[in-house]
Design a protein around this motif. Structure first.
Motif, PDB file in Angstrom:
ATOM      1  N   UNK A  55       0.822  -1.209   0.000  1.00  0.00           N
ATOM      2  CA  UNK A  55       0.000   0.000   0.000  1.00  0.00           C
ATOM      3  C   UNK A  55       0.857   1.261   0.000  1.00  0.00           C
ATOM      4  N   UNK A  56       2.006   1.238   0.679  1.00  0.00           N
ATOM      5  CA  UNK A  56       2.871   2.416   0.713  1.00  0.00           C
ATOM      6  C   UNK A  56       3.377   2.788  -0.660  1.00  0.00           C
ATOM      7  N   UNK A  57       3.789   1.804  -1.439  1.00  0.00           N
ATOM      8  CA  UNK A  57       4.295   2.058  -2.785  1.00  0.00           C
ATOM      9  C   UNK A  57       3.176   2.570  -3.686  1.00  0.00           C
ATOM     10  N   UNK A  58       2.017   1.962  -3.584  1.00  0.00           N
ATOM     11  CA  UNK A  58       0.886   2.373  -4.420  1.00  0.00           C
ATOM     12  C   UNK A  58       0.470   3.801  -4.067  1.00  0.00           C
ATOM     13  N   UNK A  59       0.442   4.119  -2.761  1.00  0.00           N
ATOM     14  CA  UNK A  59       0.073   5.475  -2.334  1.00  0.00           C
ATOM     15  C   UNK A  59       1.118   6.478  -2.807  1.00  0.00           C
ATOM     16  N   UNK A  60       2.392   6.107  -2.706  1.00  0.00           N
ATOM     17  CA  UNK A  60       3.458   7.009  -3.172  1.00  0.00           C
ATOM     18  C   UNK A  60       3.324   7.259  -4.672  1.00  0.00           C
ATOM     19  N   UNK A  61       3.041   6.222  -5.430  1.00  0.00           N
ATOM     20  CA  UNK A  61       2.855   6.384  -6.877  1.00  0.00           C
ATOM     21  C   UNK A  61       1.651   7.268  -7.179  1.00  0.00           C
ATOM     22  N   UNK A  62       0.561   7.070  -6.443  1.00  0.00           N
ATOM     23  CA  UNK A  62      -0.641   7.885  -6.656  1.00  0.00           C
ATOM     24  C   UNK A  62      -0.357   9.349  -6.331  1.00  0.00           C
ATOM     25  N   UNK A  63       0.393   9.604  -5.243  1.00  0.00           N
ATOM     26  CA  UNK A  63       0.739  10.983  -4.879  1.00  0.00           C
ATOM     27  C   UNK A  63       1.612  11.619  -5.956  1.00  0.00           C
ATOM     28  N   UNK A  64       2.596  10.883  -6.459  1.00  0.00           N
ATOM     29  CA  UNK A  64       3.468  11.407  -7.515  1.00  0.00           C
ATOM     30  C   UNK A  64       2.648  11.724  -8.758  1.00  0.00           C
ATOM     31  N   UNK A  65       1.739  10.841  -9.113  1.00  0.00           N
ATOM     32  CA  UNK A  65       0.893  11.056 -10.281  1.00  0.00           C
ATOM     33  C   UNK A  65       0.039  12.306 -10.086  1.00  0.00           C
ATOM     34  N   UNK A  69       0.210  15.846 -12.148  1.00  0.00           N
ATOM     35  CA  UNK A  69      -0.990  16.409 -12.769  1.00  0.00           C
ATOM     36  C   UNK A  69      -1.186  17.862 -12.343  1.00  0.00           C
ATOM     37  N   UNK A  70      -0.993  18.150 -11.065  1.00  0.00           N
ATOM     38  CA  UNK A  70      -1.133  19.522 -10.564  1.00  0.00           C
ATOM     39  C   UNK A  70      -0.094  20.428 -11.216  1.00  0.00           C
ATOM     40  N   UNK A  71       1.138  19.912 -11.329  1.00  0.00           N
ATOM     41  CA  UNK A  71       2.201  20.718 -11.955  1.00  0.00           C
ATOM     42  C   UNK A  71       1.858  21.017 -13.416  1.00  0.00           C
ATOM     43  N   UNK A  72       1.321  20.037 -14.136  1.00  0.00           N
ATOM     44  CA  UNK A  72       0.927  20.271 -15.535  1.00  0.00           C
ATOM     45  C   UNK A  72      -0.198  21.284 -15.616  1.00  0.00           C
ATOM     46  N   UNK A  73      -1.171  21.199 -14.711  1.00  0.00           N
ATOM     47  CA  UNK A  73      -2.273  22.162 -14.702  1.00  0.00           C
ATOM     48  C   UNK A  73      -1.761  23.565 -14.382  1.00  0.00           C
ATOM     49  N   UNK A  74      -0.820  23.668 -13.435  1.00  0.00           N
ATOM     50  CA  UNK A  74      -0.232  24.974 -13.102  1.00  0.00           C
ATOM     51  C   UNK A  74       0.497  25.555 -14.311  1.00  0.00           C
ATOM     52  N   UNK A  75       1.258  24.734 -15.008  1.00  0.00           N
ATOM     53  CA  UNK A  75       1.990  25.204 -16.189  1.00  0.00           C
ATOM     54  C   UNK A  75       1.011  25.643 -17.279  1.00  0.00           C
ATOM     55  N   UNK A  76      -0.064  24.882 -17.471  1.00  0.00           N
ATOM     56  CA  UNK A  76      -1.076  25.275 -18.459  1.00  0.00           C
ATOM     57  C   UNK A  76      -1.706  26.614 -18.096  1.00  0.00           C
ATOM     58  N   UNK A  77      -1.989  26.825 -16.815  1.00  0.00           N
ATOM     59  CA  UNK A  77      -2.574  28.089 -16.364  1.00  0.00           C
ATOM     60  C   UNK A  77      -1.589  29.237 -16.589  1.00  0.00           C
ATOM     61  N   UNK A  78      -0.304  29.001 -16.295  1.00  0.00           N
ATOM     62  CA  UNK A  78       0.711  30.023 -16.498  1.00  0.00           C
ATOM     63  C   UNK A  78       0.814  30.390 -17.978  1.00  0.00           C
ATOM     64  N   UNK A  79       0.818  29.376 -18.842  1.00  0.00           N
ATOM     65  CA  UNK A  79       0.899  29.633 -20.277  1.00  0.00           C
ATOM     66  C   UNK A  79      -0.339  30.369 -20.778  1.00  0.00           C
ATOM     67  N   UNK A  80      -1.511  30.017 -20.260  1.00  0.00           N
ATOM     68  CA  UNK A  80      -2.733  30.704 -20.669  1.00  0.00           C
ATOM     69  C   UNK A  80      -2.672  32.174 -20.256  1.00  0.00           C
ATOM     70  N   UNK A  81      -2.212  32.442 -19.034  1.00  0.00           N
ATOM     71  CA  UNK A  81      -2.103  33.825 -18.572  1.00  0.00           C
ATOM     72  C   UNK A  81      -1.119  34.604 -19.445  1.00  0.00           C
ATOM     73  N   UNK A  82      -0.002  33.994 -19.803  1.00  0.00           N
ATOM     74  CA  UNK A  82       0.981  34.651 -20.670  1.00  0.00           C
ATOM     75  C   UNK A  82       0.390  34.918 -22.056  1.00  0.00           C
ATOM     76  N   UNK A  83      -0.331  33.943 -22.592  1.00  0.00           N
ATOM     77  CA  UNK A  83      -0.965  34.134 -23.901  1.00  0.00           C
ATOM     78  C   UNK A  83      -2.021  35.232 -23.859  1.00  0.00           C
ATOM     79  N   UNK A  84      -2.784  35.290 -22.772  1.00  0.00           N
ATOM     80  CA  UNK A  84      -3.783  36.354 -22.623  1.00  0.00           C
ATOM     81  C   UNK A  84      -3.112  37.724 -22.557  1.00  0.00           C
ATOM     82  N   UNK A  85      -1.992  37.801 -21.813  1.00  0.00           N
ATOM     83  CA  UNK A  85      -1.254  39.059 -21.702  1.00  0.00           C
ATOM     84  C   UNK A  85      -0.758  39.498 -23.076  1.00  0.00           C
TER      85      UNK A  85
END
Length: 100
Positions: A55-65, A69-85
């Motif tokens: 369970x520890x390995x599976x939970x660690x993998x889920x957290x990394x995933x 995903x959050x990092x990709x969403x943050x980067x997409x938001x940053x790029x959208x803000x830059x494109x809007x600017x």
């Protein structure tokens, strides 16, 4: 002889609803098994197959995933803000050149 046939028919009539219920439960269990398989398959594809199935390995993998995903969403938001600017700057320059 006729009494035995009648008894057998009565017994069959009693068993038929039970047979239908058992068949329904078997079908429901098959659907649930398929749903679990689909979720497991999706998780394996999303997180990779852990070397150790604990369970520890599976939970660690889920957290990394989730973190990835959050990092990709943050980067997409940053790029959208830059494109809007940039779009606002272009629109402002276009407006200024038309007013001249």
């Amino acid at each position: 002889m006729q009494g035995r046939v009648t008894d057998a028919e009565d017994e069959l009539a009693e068993l038929e609803p039970k047979r239908k219920q058992a068949k329904k439960e078997i079908n429901d269990a098959g659907r649930k098994k398929h749903e679990v398989f689909e979720v497991t398959y999706a998780l394996k594809n999303a997180m990779g197959t852990p070397d150790v199935y604990d369970s520890g390995q599976i939970i660690a993998n889920a957290k990394k995933w989730a973190d990835d995903l959050i990092a990709r969403e943050d980067e997409n938001a940053r790029q959208k803000a830059e494109n809007d600017r940039r779009a606002r700057l272009i629109a402002d320059k276009a407006n200024k050149s038309m007013s001249c």
